[in-house]
Design an enzyme around this catalytic site. Structure first.
Site: not given
Ligand code: FAD
Length: 466
Positions: A331, A372, A349, A268, A265, A296
């Protein structure tokens, strides 16, 4: 002449493991820890994000004062702030973390024309230009990117730079503007200590179960570190190093694989940063240009219902209300509501992307745009357009007891679990006995999912063939 080094703080609000701070300390007789309040960024920032930023800066100021220094605040734009600083400080060098959004790159190019700006790394672990295909092109698919990303060694705890003790003084007479007050509490405490405690407690209690629990919206199975990584209260290097130690110490393949999923993650996050760096055009439209002509719907009322958590689909509404209340969303929830907006409501989107930026505490242009475009099927390594989430099944699977729904949609909390997911299935009589009326106590569904699904398939197909 005395050496005055400016530590220009942007996405590195921390003293621990800060490469920029360490570089700025080299040979510095005076150190100026500087934060510039950029009006453009502040105007766009969600209330919670702004509050988190301001409280994190106030805490950093406290920590700096303990070390004989202080945070200096100046009003932006950056170019103006540095011009005015350079009138007071003749021989200054500026040290900062390289940042990769189009806004940051443009701003930094401008600063470099007139000032001595030196970059360190730390916003991500691997620079976007350091993970490329053999022919030098950037990756646009995650798995091969990830494979190359992991080829280089991971950091270890020994690489983590300690927070400095005493700091060099500020140049005499240097003035600071005051730090604005936050308009609302952020919800997430903005301290480095909190970031590090979260990471430790996640590693101690959750990381070995991450893969199995991360999609459960009723549990706290993820780290909730995103605001801290967003503003750099903790470095990605520290997160990787500590997760890697946990992976080495884990007993058995299953546990190691759960930990790897969490590290992926973080990769990502690096991937989407690299995509934005190499393809800044994603901020303005679909990465996949064959989808630029999707027709859209213009449906402001539906958009408003989605924003307010009033779509009549309980899991969608729970997520959107969590966002409104806390500035954060799970997420799985982000994927569900993004699929719902783009594929059930057939709304662009980009409307969702900007609503998220206006509300998320962790709002980050790269991750948000990536998320998105993934959900809409227009992105680099996106969900195929025909994979359309069924919002009811998603809720039943990832919130099996409807507890998450009950927490955020209290008007459904007294209903039996099966009706929390599908309140429209309750007979009128049963509704009466429970004093619940659909359409009055909770909205009717905005769309019929089956119909909406077909409408979306047709719209995507015709965009591709047109
Ligand atoms: C539509 C959409 C919009 C999103 N917008 C953002 C946003 O603006 N900022 C943001 O930080 N994340 C975003 N995410 C990714 C993800 O949802 C969040 O990072 C995550 O939910 C944060 O929760 P956590 O810290 O408990 O994550 P964990 O599951 O504990 O993951 C650890 C860290 O990995 C990174 N991470 C995890 N998943 C992703 C991912 N898919 N893409 C990029 N980084 C990721 C984050 O920094 C996160 O804190 C988005 C996802 C979607 C589907």
């Amino acid at each position: 002449m005395s050496q005055i080094n400016i530590w220009w703080i942007r996405r590195d609000i921390r003293l621990n493991d800060n490469q920029t701070l360490h570089a700025a300390l080299e040979g510095a007789e005076y150190l100026v820890p500087l934060f510039i309040i950029e009006p453009e960024l502040m105007a766009e920032a969600a209330l919670k994000r702004r509050a988190f930023l301001l409280s994190s800066l106030a805490e950093l100021d406290q920590q700096l004062r303990k070390r004989g220094s202080q945070l200096i605040i100046r009003q932006g734009p950056a170019r103006k702030a540095f011009q005015s600083l350079s009138e007071d400080l003749e021989d200054m060098a500026i040290y900062s973390h390289e940042d990769f959004s189009p806004f940051a790159r443009h701003r930094d190019e401008e600063i470099k024309v007139n000032f001595n700006l030196k970059f360190s790394q730390g916003v991500v672990l691997r620079h976007p230009t350091s993970v490329l295909k053999n022919d030098g092109d950037p990756y646009v698919v995650f798995t091969p990117y990830k494979n190359t990303w992991y080829e280089k060694p991971l950091p270890t705890p020994a690489d983590i730079l300690p927070a400095p003790g005493r700091l060099p003084p500020l140049p005499e007479g240097l003035k600071t503007d005051s730090l604005p007050e936050a308009d609302a509490p952020a919800g997430f405490p903005g301290t480095e200590e909190e970031a590090r405690n979260r990471l430790s407690s996640f590693i101690e209690n959750e990381i070995e179960k991450y893969q199995s629990r991360r999609d459960r919206m009723d549990l706290e199975g993820t780290s909730q570190l995103s605001p801290y990584l967003r503003f750099g209260l903790i470095s990605p290097r520290e997160a990787f190093a500590k997760a890697q130690v946990a992976r080495i110490q884990a007993k058995g393949d299953q546990k190691r694989s759960e930990i790897s999923t969490w590290m992926d993650e973080l990769v990502w996050r690096e991937f989407y940063t690299a995509i934005l760096y190499h393809f800044p055009r994603v901020m303005d439209g679909p990465f996949r240009e064959d989808y630029k002509d999707i027709r859209w719907r213009y449906a402001p009322e539906d958009l408003q219902a989605w924003q307010a958590g009033q779509t009549g689909f309980p899991i969608v509404d729970a997520c959107m209300r969590q966002l409104l209340n806390t500035g954060w969303m799970h997420n799985r929830g982000r994927m569900i509501v993004a699929s719902f907006l783009t594929k059930d409501l057939l709304i662009n989107w980009q409307k969702g992307e900007s609503w998220f930026m206006a509300n998320l505490i962790d709002g980050d242009p790269a991750a948000n745009n990536g998320g998105w475009q993934w959900s809409a099927g227009t992105g680099t390594d996106a969900a195929p357009y025909f994979r359309i989430f069924n919002p009811v099944l998603q809720g039943q699977k990832h919130d099996p007891d409807g507890e998450y729904i009950a927490r955020w949609v209290p008007e459904l909390s007294e209903l039996p679990v099966k009706y929390r997911h599908e309140p429209w299935k309750m007979s009128q009589e049963e509704g009466k006995s429970r004093n619940f009326k659909l359409g009055k106590d909770y909205p009717q569904r905005l769309v019929d999912h089956k119909f909406a699904r077909q409408r979306t398939l047709d719209a995507y197909k015709s965009a591709r063939s047109g």
